[in-house]
Scaffold this motif. Structure first.
Motif: not given
Length: 537
Positions: A216-235
């Motif tokens: 759930c990180r961006d290219d700089e290693g910071q937290f990415s809300p979009d990436q987190f939402a995608k990962t956490a959406s898994s059943d």
């Protein structure tokens, strides 16, 4: 290739000797006998190399049989030949034996009574009832999810603690996650992200987010809300856990050198190949207790209302109180908190950290439990516990001292074949559990070991049910400190309630003085900052 040749050296040596013996003149009685013996050993080595049940034998044909030979002889001889004295070994041989027996579904009863030193100071036991209870349903669970959670999770009382893919092999992750699916319990991903092997297993996941924000990180290693939402959406993802610290090396980050990053690790962590992967020592997504609470609320919202909490090893007690103050000030509470004891393990930690940094589980759990009671939040927040919790007694004690459930890494590692070779950091784990060496990990059969993982979980909960019933209780959650007894010295025993009492609900809000220093630290805590007002901790 060199590693392969060394591991197979004994087998190759015997096989070569067998071939040479056939070429020798057969003019005396001893040559055929030697040939037969070498032939039998060569056949045994070949069978070791192709079988899939025993990882040690597959990785070390013939040589691995030395280990099983010692297992056949008397336990006290095996102790001194293989393990030395209790104080010198990394973990109790009794606990390891129990795990192996439960994982293999074999009888775990022992003759000749207790193996513990029952007359020494520090010995602990549970009280039992003259009228025991028979418990039929052994699938003990706890619902995790506070008032702001829209997708609460019905969690098993015993789950797999955080171990990352990369630290563990692909086959070990497959075995653990498949076992979790078979047994209906949860598998904590560790901070290394969700790998293809977690997804392939299909078991329930607790997605752990560390300071590197892997997955759930961006290219700089910071937290990415979009990436987190995608990962956490898994059943598969049932809960989200923010890792503040771990017991084995609290306060330390880490670096995964570029040379050790495989395409599969890069995929799981969302990191580039050819660049060192850095896990900072602290989070960049928040810097104050209030910011931390807002981050928790953000994760809960982005995940669609799944339970969100955090894990830590208690250090400065006032800092934990700062977090609790922020809960009161913002009205935001985590759905759960996991207390990790400093006795928890890791693949590698500085010796001084492993021995002397962080609070042991019993003290940390008691402190967190009583602090939450002191502000009236205990009923809203579930408490998990981790740190060398392998046997049913370990679980019962943690529950008695305030936990709602427990996690175990060590126990489930034993179930998939760990023999505590203590080579985790070398990439040469002999059983294929903690290595990325494809030749070594091929010996770990994920199908067979998944069954053992499920067996260990089921049989441990059965043992917990038996102990619970013997105490006259109908559910392990009914254990309280007074069910725990301990010897302080010869002729002097105390109850758990005397040593680890439950303090009154709301006592911190009422500013009631106590003799354990809670109120003194509470007065120094702040929701706005982790920094102290004075030098006390």
């Amino acid at each position: 290739m060199t590693s392969f040749l060394l591991r197979y050296a004994t087998f190759f040596g015997v096989a070569i000797a067998f071939v040479l013996s056939l070429l020798l003149p057969q003019n005396n009685i001893f040559t055929p006998i030697v040939s037969i013996i070498l032939g039998i050993l060569t056949l045994l080595g070949l069978l070791d190399a192709i079988q899939t049940k025993h990882a040690v034998l597959r990785n070390f044909p013939l040589l691995g049989r030395v280990r099983y030979f010692f297992e056949m002889i008397r336990p006290e001889i095996r102790q001194y030949l293989l393990e030395g004295d209790d104080e010198e070994v990394p973990f109790s041989r009794d606990a390891r034996a129990i795990v192996y027996q439960r994982a293999k579904n074999v009888e775990d009863k022992r003759p000749f009574g207790t193996k513990k030193r029952v007359y020494e100071s520090g010995y602990q036991w549970l009280t039992h009832s003259i009228r025991p209870v028979k418990i039929e349903d052994k699938d003990f669970r706890v619902s995790v999810g506070g008032p702001d959670c829209t997708q609460p999770y019905n969690l098993s009382l015993y789950n797999i603690s955080a171990m990352s893919f990369g630290a563990l092999s692909a086959n070990a992750i497959l075995a653990l996650n498949n076992g979790a699916r078979m047994g209906g319990f949860a598998h904590d991903t560790g901070e290394g992200g969700i790998s293809r092997y977690h997804r392939e297993g299909g078991g329930d996941l607790i997605y752990e987010i560390g300071t590197g924000y892997f997955g759930c990180r961006d290219d700089e290693g910071q937290f990415s809300p979009d990436q987190f939402a995608k990962t956490a959406s898994s059943d598969q993802v049932k809960m989200i856990e923010i890792k503040l610290s771990q017991g084995a090396k609290p306060g330390q980050g880490g670096v995964l050198p570029a040379a050790k990053i495989t395409p599969e690790i890069a995929e799981a962590r969302h990191i580039p190949m050819g660049v060192d992967c850095v896990s900072p020592s602290s989070h960049s997504a928040f810097g104050t207790p209030i910011e931390m609470m807002r981050f928790i609320a953000q994760l809960r919202d982005l995940s669609g209302g799944k339970p969100v909490g955090f894990k830590l090893c208690i250090g400065h007690r006032r800092e934990f109180m700062c977090i609790v103050r922020a809960m009161l000030k913002t009205g935001i509470t985590p759905d759960f908190i996991v207390i990790d004891g400093k006795e928890g393990g890791t693949g590698a930690a500085p010796l001084e950290f492993a021995n002397h940094m962080g609070m042991p589980l019993v003290e940390g759990l008691t402190f967190a439990h009583n602090t939450l009671r002191g502000v009236g939040l205990r009923d809203k927040i579930r408490l998990g516990a981790s740190g060398k919790l392998v046997q049913a007694f370990d679980i019962a004690r943690a529950l008695a001292l305030g936990a709602d459930w427990v996690n175990s890494a060590r126990g489930f590692m034993f179930a998939v074949g760990c023999i505590q070779a203590q080579a985790c950091h070398t990439n040469h784990c002999p059983t294929g559990v903690a290595t990325q060496d494809k030749m070594l990990q091929r010996a770990l059969n994920p199908v067979d070991k998944a069954t053992r993982v499920a067996n260990f979980h089921r049989n441990t909960l059965k043992a917990l049910a038996d102990m619970t019933g013997a105490a006259g209780l109908s559910h392990p959650g009914q254990f309280l400190p007074h069910h725990l007894m301990m010897r302080e010295k010869a002729g002097d025993m105390v109850t758990g309630h005397e040593v680890y009492p439950y303090l009154p609900e709301g006592f911190l809000l009422r500013e009631e003085e106590d003799n354990q220093g809670y109120l003194k630290r509470w007065r120094r805590s702040s929701a706005e900052s982790f920094y102290p007002f004075d030098d006390g901790i």
